[in-house]
Design a protein around this motif. Sequence first.
Motif, short mmCIF file in Angstrom:
data_model
loop_
_atom_site.label_atom_id
_atom_site.label_comp_id
_atom_site.label_asym_id
_atom_site.label_seq_id
_atom_site.Cartn_x
_atom_site.Cartn_y
_atom_site.Cartn_z
N GLN A 73 97.81 89.51 45.55
CA GLN A 73 98.09 90.57 46.51
C GLN A 73 97.86 90.11 47.94
OE1 GLN A 73 95.28 93.54 45.12
NE2 GLN A 73 93.90 93.17 46.85
N TYR A 77 95.72 93.52 51.74
CA TYR A 77 96.02 94.76 51.02
C TYR A 77 94.84 95.71 51.05
CZ TYR A 77 96.54 98.24 47.43
OH TYR A 77 96.58 99.44 46.78
N ASP A 152 92.63 88.62 45.56
CA ASP A 152 92.93 89.95 45.05
C ASP A 152 91.86 90.98 45.37
OD1 ASP A 152 95.45 89.51 43.99
OD2 ASP A 152 94.64 88.65 42.15
N MET A 196 103.37 96.44 45.28
CA MET A 196 102.45 96.68 44.17
C MET A 196 102.91 97.93 43.43
SD MET A 196 98.28 97.21 44.19
CE MET A 196 97.96 95.57 44.87
N LYS A 203 97.49 99.08 37.34
CA LYS A 203 98.23 98.21 38.25
C LYS A 203 99.14 97.35 37.38
CE LYS A 203 95.90 96.05 41.46
NZ LYS A 203 95.06 95.01 42.12
N THR A 206 102.27 93.12 40.78
CA THR A 206 102.09 92.76 42.18
C THR A 206 103.02 91.60 42.45
OG1 THR A 206 99.76 93.43 42.13
CG2 THR A 206 100.46 92.05 43.97
#
Length: 271
Positions: A73, A77, A152, A196, A203, A206
């Motif tokens: 990511q 983020y 991340d 994302m 999740k 990504t």
Amino acid sequence: MGNHHEGQRVSRRRMLVGVSSVGLGALVTACAGKSAVTTSTGETVELQAVTDADLTALFDGARTCTLAASTTQGPYYFDADKIRSDIREDKQGAKLRLALQLQDSETCKPIPHAVVEIWQCDAGGLYSGAEAASGGGGGTPPTGSPPPGGGDADLVPADDKRYLRGAQVTNQLGIVDFMTIWPGWYRGRTVHVHVMVHVGNEKTLTTQLMFDEALNAKVLATQPYVQHTGRDTFNDGDYIYRPSMLLKVTQARDGYVGSIVLNADPDHDGG
């Protein structure tokens, strides 16, 4: 896409577990069937509201069930708590409409009711909430994201700026669209947009979206991009770039339209 919750601060995490005052169901209802994207009119396109039937034409030639490439990511983020389609705020740059369709990689069927977040830098390579960290104030240019497999951890924003960040909920065709600007660049990375995807409270994907270098060159030669000099990384030298991340881009009368089909694996079974 049309959404009467536009601009409202609604936590994606709270929304997904159903405890927000504006629930996921209401957002999906507001989104479904009201997508504002582009339709072809000869050699150019205009940004206008179209029906769901017209909307599928954007993704012609992109019918694949290949799982989209996953990426880190990156360092910039955070959950921006913004349900909105127009994420430009006061940022100047070439107008870009992004139309994304989410599919199941196993069945090739659309995935409705998913939350799709995007975030990107501005024309000068800066990220909202992280202007100092990403080279704000004319200081040292930012470096690229950490290598795949790292980076991340969510950023703790340094201020309340939220430009070029936002989320939408996929409609019944798995589609969301955003109004943004063509991203700039920063040291160590090619031009890109982060994406994302959340399905349920998971999740799911990504990834990043890229642009053809001929178009990058054309856009970056205009104002205000041309004020940011010394670009050092292009698609062929970017450690994250994959050809499958390239957007299908069409020039519009007032900007550009980018579209792509993203295939996700909600079951996380590798299909």
